[in-house]
Write an enzyme that holds these catalytic residues in place. Structure first.
Site, mmCIF file in Angstrom:
data_model
loop_
_atom_site.group_PDB
_atom_site.id
_atom_site.type_symbol
_atom_site.label_atom_id
_atom_site.label_comp_id
_atom_site.label_asym_id
_atom_site.label_seq_id
_atom_site.Cartn_x
_atom_site.Cartn_y
_atom_site.Cartn_z
ATOM 1 N N ARG A 15 0.809 -1.217 0.095
ATOM 2 C CA ARG A 15 0.146 -0.033 -0.093
ATOM 3 C C ARG A 15 0.870 1.469 0.157
ATOM 4 O O ARG A 15 2.151 1.073 0.342
ATOM 5 C CB ARG A 15 -0.980 0.125 1.196
ATOM 6 C CG ARG A 15 -0.236 -0.108 2.613
ATOM 7 C CD ARG A 15 -0.786 0.317 3.817
ATOM 8 N NE ARG A 15 -2.129 -0.015 3.897
ATOM 9 C CZ ARG A 15 -2.712 -0.945 4.728
ATOM 10 N NH1 ARG A 15 -1.890 -1.700 5.428
ATOM 11 N NH2 ARG A 15 -3.794 -1.101 4.870
ATOM 12 N N THR A 16 0.255 2.381 -0.368
ATOM 13 C CA THR A 16 0.883 3.695 -0.322
ATOM 14 C C THR A 16 0.633 4.310 1.052
ATOM 15 O O THR A 16 -0.650 4.309 1.488
ATOM 16 C CB THR A 16 0.380 4.369 -1.390
ATOM 17 O OG1 THR A 16 0.965 4.211 -2.704
ATOM 18 C CG2 THR A 16 1.137 5.877 -1.127
ATOM 19 N N HIS A 17 1.679 4.595 1.711
ATOM 20 C CA HIS A 17 1.389 5.116 3.113
ATOM 21 C C HIS A 17 1.244 6.752 3.130
ATOM 22 O O HIS A 17 1.991 7.302 2.301
ATOM 23 C CB HIS A 17 2.518 4.754 4.375
ATOM 24 C CG HIS A 17 2.600 3.522 4.555
ATOM 25 N ND1 HIS A 17 3.140 2.242 3.744
ATOM 26 C CD2 HIS A 17 2.155 2.618 5.717
ATOM 27 C CE1 HIS A 17 2.717 1.114 4.292
ATOM 28 N NE2 HIS A 17 2.097 1.586 5.528
ATOM 29 N N GLU A 19 6.192 6.365 17.239
ATOM 30 C CA GLU A 19 5.343 7.078 18.175
ATOM 31 C C GLU A 19 6.510 7.197 19.485
ATOM 32 O O GLU A 19 7.174 6.111 19.696
ATOM 33 C CB GLU A 19 4.190 6.457 18.785
ATOM 34 C CG GLU A 19 3.253 6.454 17.638
ATOM 35 C CD GLU A 19 3.444 4.951 16.962
ATOM 36 O OE1 GLU A 19 4.098 4.057 17.340
ATOM 37 O OE2 GLU A 19 2.967 4.751 15.680
ATOM 38 N N SER A 53 -1.426 3.522 9.244
ATOM 39 C CA SER A 53 -2.028 3.229 7.982
ATOM 40 C C SER A 53 -3.541 3.051 8.311
ATOM 41 O O SER A 53 -3.975 3.259 9.294
ATOM 42 C CB SER A 53 -1.487 2.031 7.350
ATOM 43 O OG SER A 53 -1.787 0.718 7.904
#
Length: 268
Positions: free
Chosen positions: A88-90, A189, A208
Protein backbone atom coordinates in the site's frame (compact mmCIF):
# COMPACT_ATOMS: atom_id res chain seq x y z
CA UNK A 1 -6.10 7.21 -22.30
CA UNK A 2 -4.90 10.63 -21.26
CA UNK A 3 -3.49 10.72 -17.75
CA UNK A 4 -5.73 12.41 -15.22
CA UNK A 5 -5.32 13.75 -11.70
CA UNK A 6 -9.00 13.25 -10.92
CA UNK A 7 -9.02 10.46 -8.27
CA UNK A 8 -12.33 8.90 -9.34
CA UNK A 9 -11.38 8.82 -13.00
CA UNK A 10 -7.94 7.42 -12.22
CA UNK A 11 -9.47 4.67 -10.07
CA UNK A 12 -11.92 3.82 -12.85
CA UNK A 13 -9.04 3.68 -15.35
CA UNK A 14 -7.06 1.36 -13.06
CA UNK A 15 -10.11 -0.86 -12.47
CA UNK A 16 -10.87 -1.24 -16.16
CA UNK A 17 -7.21 -1.92 -16.93
CA UNK A 18 -7.16 -4.67 -14.29
CA UNK A 19 -10.43 -6.28 -15.38
CA UNK A 20 -9.50 -6.18 -19.05
CA UNK A 21 -6.10 -7.69 -18.38
CA UNK A 22 -7.63 -10.77 -16.78
CA UNK A 23 -10.88 -10.86 -18.79
CA UNK A 24 -13.12 -10.30 -15.77
CA UNK A 25 -16.38 -8.37 -15.48
CA UNK A 26 -15.90 -7.50 -11.79
CA UNK A 27 -14.23 -8.41 -8.51
CA UNK A 28 -16.22 -9.19 -5.39
CA UNK A 29 -13.90 -8.35 -2.52
CA UNK A 30 -10.47 -6.89 -1.85
CA UNK A 31 -7.86 -7.48 0.81
CA UNK A 32 -5.08 -4.99 1.54
CA UNK A 33 -2.18 -6.91 3.06
CA UNK A 34 -0.14 -4.81 5.48
CA UNK A 35 3.10 -5.53 7.31
CA UNK A 36 3.33 -9.20 8.19
CA UNK A 37 0.27 -10.29 6.21
CA UNK A 38 1.47 -10.97 2.65
CA UNK A 39 2.98 -14.36 3.41
CA UNK A 40 -0.24 -15.51 5.08
CA UNK A 41 -2.21 -14.92 1.87
CA UNK A 42 -0.05 -17.09 -0.38
CA UNK A 43 -1.90 -20.01 -1.95
CA UNK A 44 -5.28 -18.80 -0.70
CA UNK A 45 -7.82 -19.28 -3.46
CA UNK A 46 -7.24 -20.40 -7.05
CA UNK A 47 -5.00 -17.81 -8.70
CA UNK A 48 -6.52 -16.11 -11.74
CA UNK A 49 -3.55 -13.85 -12.38
CA UNK A 50 -1.02 -11.49 -10.84
CA UNK A 51 0.32 -8.07 -11.78
CA UNK A 52 2.85 -5.66 -10.34
CA UNK A 53 0.97 -2.77 -8.74
CA UNK A 54 3.26 -0.27 -10.43
CA UNK A 55 2.00 -1.50 -13.82
CA UNK A 56 -1.53 -0.28 -13.08
CA UNK A 57 -2.58 3.37 -13.53
CA UNK A 58 -2.07 5.48 -10.41
CA UNK A 59 -0.06 2.95 -8.42
CA UNK A 60 3.59 3.07 -7.39
CA UNK A 61 5.99 0.46 -6.10
CA UNK A 62 5.87 0.22 -2.26
CA UNK A 63 8.85 1.89 -0.61
CA UNK A 64 9.01 -0.18 2.59
CA UNK A 65 10.71 -3.56 2.97
CA UNK A 66 8.24 -6.37 3.60
CA UNK A 67 5.30 -4.55 1.96
CA UNK A 68 5.23 -6.55 -1.27
CA UNK A 69 4.12 -4.74 -4.42
CA UNK A 70 1.77 -7.02 -6.33
CA UNK A 71 -1.94 -7.49 -6.91
CA UNK A 72 -3.11 -11.10 -7.13
CA UNK A 73 -6.59 -12.07 -8.28
CA UNK A 74 -7.95 -15.38 -7.03
CA UNK A 75 -11.21 -17.29 -6.96
CA UNK A 76 -12.17 -18.26 -3.42
CA UNK A 77 -13.73 -21.50 -2.24
CA UNK A 78 -17.02 -19.57 -2.06
CA UNK A 79 -16.75 -18.77 -5.77
CA UNK A 80 -15.93 -15.08 -5.32
CA UNK A 81 -13.21 -13.14 -7.11
CA UNK A 82 -10.83 -11.66 -4.54
CA UNK A 83 -8.13 -9.05 -5.14
CA UNK A 84 -5.12 -9.32 -2.83
CA UNK A 85 -3.20 -6.03 -2.66
CA UNK A 86 0.25 -6.91 -1.34
CA UNK A 87 1.52 -3.43 -0.54
CA UNK A 88 0.00 0.00 0.00
CA UNK A 89 0.97 3.65 -0.26
CA UNK A 90 1.45 5.23 3.17
CA UNK A 91 0.60 8.81 4.07
CA UNK A 92 4.20 9.45 5.16
CA UNK A 93 5.43 8.87 1.61
CA UNK A 94 4.23 12.37 0.76
CA UNK A 95 2.28 11.41 -2.37
CA UNK A 96 -0.98 12.80 -1.02
CA UNK A 97 -4.10 11.23 0.44
CA UNK A 98 -5.54 10.36 -2.98
CA UNK A 99 -2.57 8.05 -3.60
CA UNK A 100 -3.03 6.44 -0.18
CA UNK A 101 -6.63 5.45 -0.93
CA UNK A 102 -6.23 4.73 -4.65
CA UNK A 103 -6.25 0.95 -4.10
CA UNK A 104 -9.51 1.14 -2.16
CA UNK A 105 -11.15 3.28 -4.83
CA UNK A 106 -9.86 1.00 -7.57
CA UNK A 107 -11.37 -2.03 -5.82
CA UNK A 108 -14.71 -0.25 -5.50
CA UNK A 109 -14.61 0.82 -9.14
CA UNK A 110 -13.93 -2.80 -10.11
CA UNK A 111 -17.14 -3.88 -8.37
CA UNK A 112 -16.02 -4.95 -4.89
CA UNK A 113 -18.48 -4.49 -2.05
CA UNK A 114 -16.32 -5.87 0.78
CA UNK A 115 -12.88 -4.74 1.93
CA UNK A 116 -10.51 -6.37 4.42
CA UNK A 117 -7.81 -3.96 5.63
CA UNK A 118 -4.85 -5.40 7.52
CA UNK A 119 -1.79 -3.84 9.09
CA UNK A 120 1.08 -4.40 11.44
CA UNK A 121 0.96 -2.19 14.53
CA UNK A 122 2.20 -1.42 18.00
CA UNK A 123 0.14 -2.75 20.87
CA UNK A 124 -0.79 -0.80 23.99
CA UNK A 125 -2.17 -3.79 25.88
CA UNK A 126 0.65 -5.86 27.43
CA UNK A 127 -1.59 -8.94 27.21
CA UNK A 128 -1.52 -8.72 23.40
CA UNK A 129 2.00 -9.86 22.66
CA UNK A 130 3.70 -9.79 19.25
CA UNK A 131 1.86 -12.08 16.84
CA UNK A 132 -1.62 -11.30 18.19
CA UNK A 133 -4.28 -10.42 15.57
CA UNK A 134 -6.83 -7.86 16.78
CA UNK A 135 -10.11 -6.88 15.10
CA UNK A 136 -10.70 -3.15 14.75
CA UNK A 137 -13.94 -1.94 16.23
CA UNK A 138 -13.15 1.76 15.74
CA UNK A 139 -10.32 4.15 14.93
CA UNK A 140 -8.84 7.54 15.78
CA UNK A 141 -7.33 9.44 12.85
CA UNK A 142 -4.46 11.66 14.03
CA UNK A 143 -3.13 12.48 10.56
CA UNK A 144 -5.19 15.70 10.30
CA UNK A 145 -6.02 14.53 6.77
CA UNK A 146 -8.99 13.01 4.95
CA UNK A 147 -9.66 11.58 1.49
CA UNK A 148 -12.96 13.43 1.37
CA UNK A 149 -13.34 16.77 -0.36
CA UNK A 150 -15.97 19.46 -0.02
CA UNK A 151 -19.21 18.91 1.86
CA UNK A 152 -18.94 15.12 1.85
CA UNK A 153 -20.47 13.97 5.11
CA UNK A 154 -19.87 10.24 5.69
CA UNK A 155 -21.22 8.50 8.79
CA UNK A 156 -18.47 6.51 10.52
CA UNK A 157 -20.53 5.25 13.46
CA UNK A 158 -19.96 1.69 12.27
CA UNK A 159 -16.89 2.20 10.12
CA UNK A 160 -15.85 -1.38 10.85
CA UNK A 161 -18.73 -3.71 10.08
CA UNK A 162 -20.24 -5.56 13.07
CA UNK A 163 -21.43 -8.25 10.65
CA UNK A 164 -17.93 -8.90 9.34
CA UNK A 165 -16.48 -8.86 12.85
CA UNK A 166 -19.03 -11.53 13.81
CA UNK A 167 -17.84 -13.64 10.85
CA UNK A 168 -14.25 -13.22 12.00
CA UNK A 169 -15.20 -14.37 15.51
CA UNK A 170 -16.78 -17.47 13.98
CA UNK A 171 -13.43 -18.27 12.36
CA UNK A 172 -11.29 -17.42 15.40
CA UNK A 173 -13.34 -17.01 18.59
CA UNK A 174 -10.29 -15.84 20.55
CA UNK A 175 -9.83 -12.63 18.55
CA UNK A 176 -9.81 -9.51 20.75
CA UNK A 177 -11.16 -6.17 19.49
CA UNK A 178 -9.58 -2.75 19.84
CA UNK A 179 -9.35 0.86 18.70
CA UNK A 180 -6.63 1.69 16.17
CA UNK A 181 -4.87 5.06 16.28
CA UNK A 182 -3.17 6.27 13.11
CA UNK A 183 -0.20 8.59 13.48
CA UNK A 184 1.32 10.28 10.40
CA UNK A 185 4.74 8.57 10.71
CA UNK A 186 7.24 7.60 9.48
CA UNK A 187 8.94 7.91 12.88
CA UNK A 188 7.66 5.55 15.53
CA UNK A 189 5.60 7.06 18.32
CA UNK A 190 7.29 8.44 21.42
CA UNK A 191 6.43 6.98 24.82
CA UNK A 192 4.46 10.19 25.56
CA UNK A 193 2.50 9.82 22.30
CA UNK A 194 1.74 6.20 23.16
CA UNK A 195 0.44 7.28 26.57
CA UNK A 196 -1.67 9.96 24.86
CA UNK A 197 -3.15 7.37 22.47
CA UNK A 198 -4.10 5.22 25.43
CA UNK A 199 -5.73 8.17 27.23
CA UNK A 200 -7.73 8.89 24.06
CA UNK A 201 -9.07 5.35 24.08
CA UNK A 202 -6.62 3.66 21.72
CA UNK A 203 -5.42 0.08 21.94
CA UNK A 204 -3.19 -0.05 18.84
CA UNK A 205 -0.94 2.47 17.10
CA UNK A 206 0.21 2.51 13.49
CA UNK A 207 0.65 4.50 10.28
CA UNK A 208 -2.09 3.26 7.93
CA UNK A 209 -5.70 2.10 7.56
CA UNK A 210 -7.89 4.97 8.81
CA UNK A 211 -7.73 7.03 5.61
CA UNK A 212 -8.46 3.91 3.56
CA UNK A 213 -11.43 3.11 5.79
CA UNK A 214 -12.88 6.58 5.28
CA UNK A 215 -12.53 6.28 1.50
CA UNK A 216 -14.05 2.79 1.58
CA UNK A 217 -17.09 3.96 3.50
CA UNK A 218 -17.51 6.86 1.08
CA UNK A 219 -17.54 4.28 -1.74
CA UNK A 220 -20.09 2.12 0.08
CA UNK A 221 -17.75 -0.75 0.91
CA UNK A 222 -18.30 -2.88 3.99
CA UNK A 223 -15.01 -2.86 5.94
CA UNK A 224 -13.28 -5.37 8.18
CA UNK A 225 -10.08 -4.17 9.83
CA UNK A 226 -7.51 -6.52 11.39
CA UNK A 227 -4.26 -5.46 13.03
CA UNK A 228 -1.34 -7.73 13.76
CA UNK A 229 0.47 -6.65 16.91
CA UNK A 230 4.12 -6.81 15.85
CA UNK A 231 5.60 -5.08 18.89
CA UNK A 232 4.59 -3.34 22.08
CA UNK A 233 4.38 0.44 21.84
CA UNK A 234 7.25 2.71 22.86
CA UNK A 235 7.53 2.99 26.62
CA UNK A 236 5.74 -0.35 27.02
CA UNK A 237 8.30 -2.38 25.10
CA UNK A 238 11.49 -3.00 27.10
CA UNK A 239 13.59 -2.61 23.91
CA UNK A 240 13.84 0.09 21.20
CA UNK A 241 11.51 -0.34 18.20
CA UNK A 242 12.96 -1.86 15.04
CA UNK A 243 11.27 -2.53 11.68
CA UNK A 244 12.91 -5.96 11.52
CA UNK A 245 10.74 -6.92 14.51
CA UNK A 246 7.67 -6.13 12.46
CA UNK A 247 8.71 -8.49 9.69
CA UNK A 248 9.76 -11.24 12.11
CA UNK A 249 6.50 -11.10 14.07
CA UNK A 250 4.51 -11.40 10.89
CA UNK A 251 6.49 -14.44 9.81
CA UNK A 252 5.98 -16.15 13.15
CA UNK A 253 2.22 -15.45 13.09
CA UNK A 254 1.68 -16.70 9.52
CA UNK A 255 -0.08 -20.00 10.40
CA UNK A 256 -2.73 -18.27 12.51
CA UNK A 257 -3.15 -15.42 10.04
CA UNK A 258 -3.46 -17.84 7.12
CA UNK A 259 -6.14 -19.78 8.96
CA UNK A 260 -8.00 -16.59 9.75
CA UNK A 261 -7.91 -15.32 6.16
CA UNK A 262 -8.86 -18.73 4.76
CA UNK A 263 -11.83 -18.97 7.08
CA UNK A 264 -12.97 -15.47 6.20
CA UNK A 265 -12.76 -16.17 2.47
CA UNK A 266 -15.04 -19.17 2.94
CA UNK A 267 -17.66 -16.90 4.49
CA UNK A 268 -17.37 -13.63 2.57
Amino acid sequence: MTATNEPAQLAEHAAQTLLSRFNLTKIDLALVLGSGWSGASLELGETIGEVELAELPGFAKPVVAGHGGTLRLARTSAGKVAAFFSGRTHYYEGRGVAAVVHGVRTAAAAGADTLVLTNGCGGLNPEWGPGTPVLLRDHINLTAATPLTGATFIDLTQAYSPRLRDLAHQVDPGLPEGVYVQFPGPQYETPAEVRMAKVLGGDLVGMSTTLETIAAREAGLEVLGISLVTNLGAGISPTPLDHSEVIAAGKAAEPRLRGLLAGLLERL
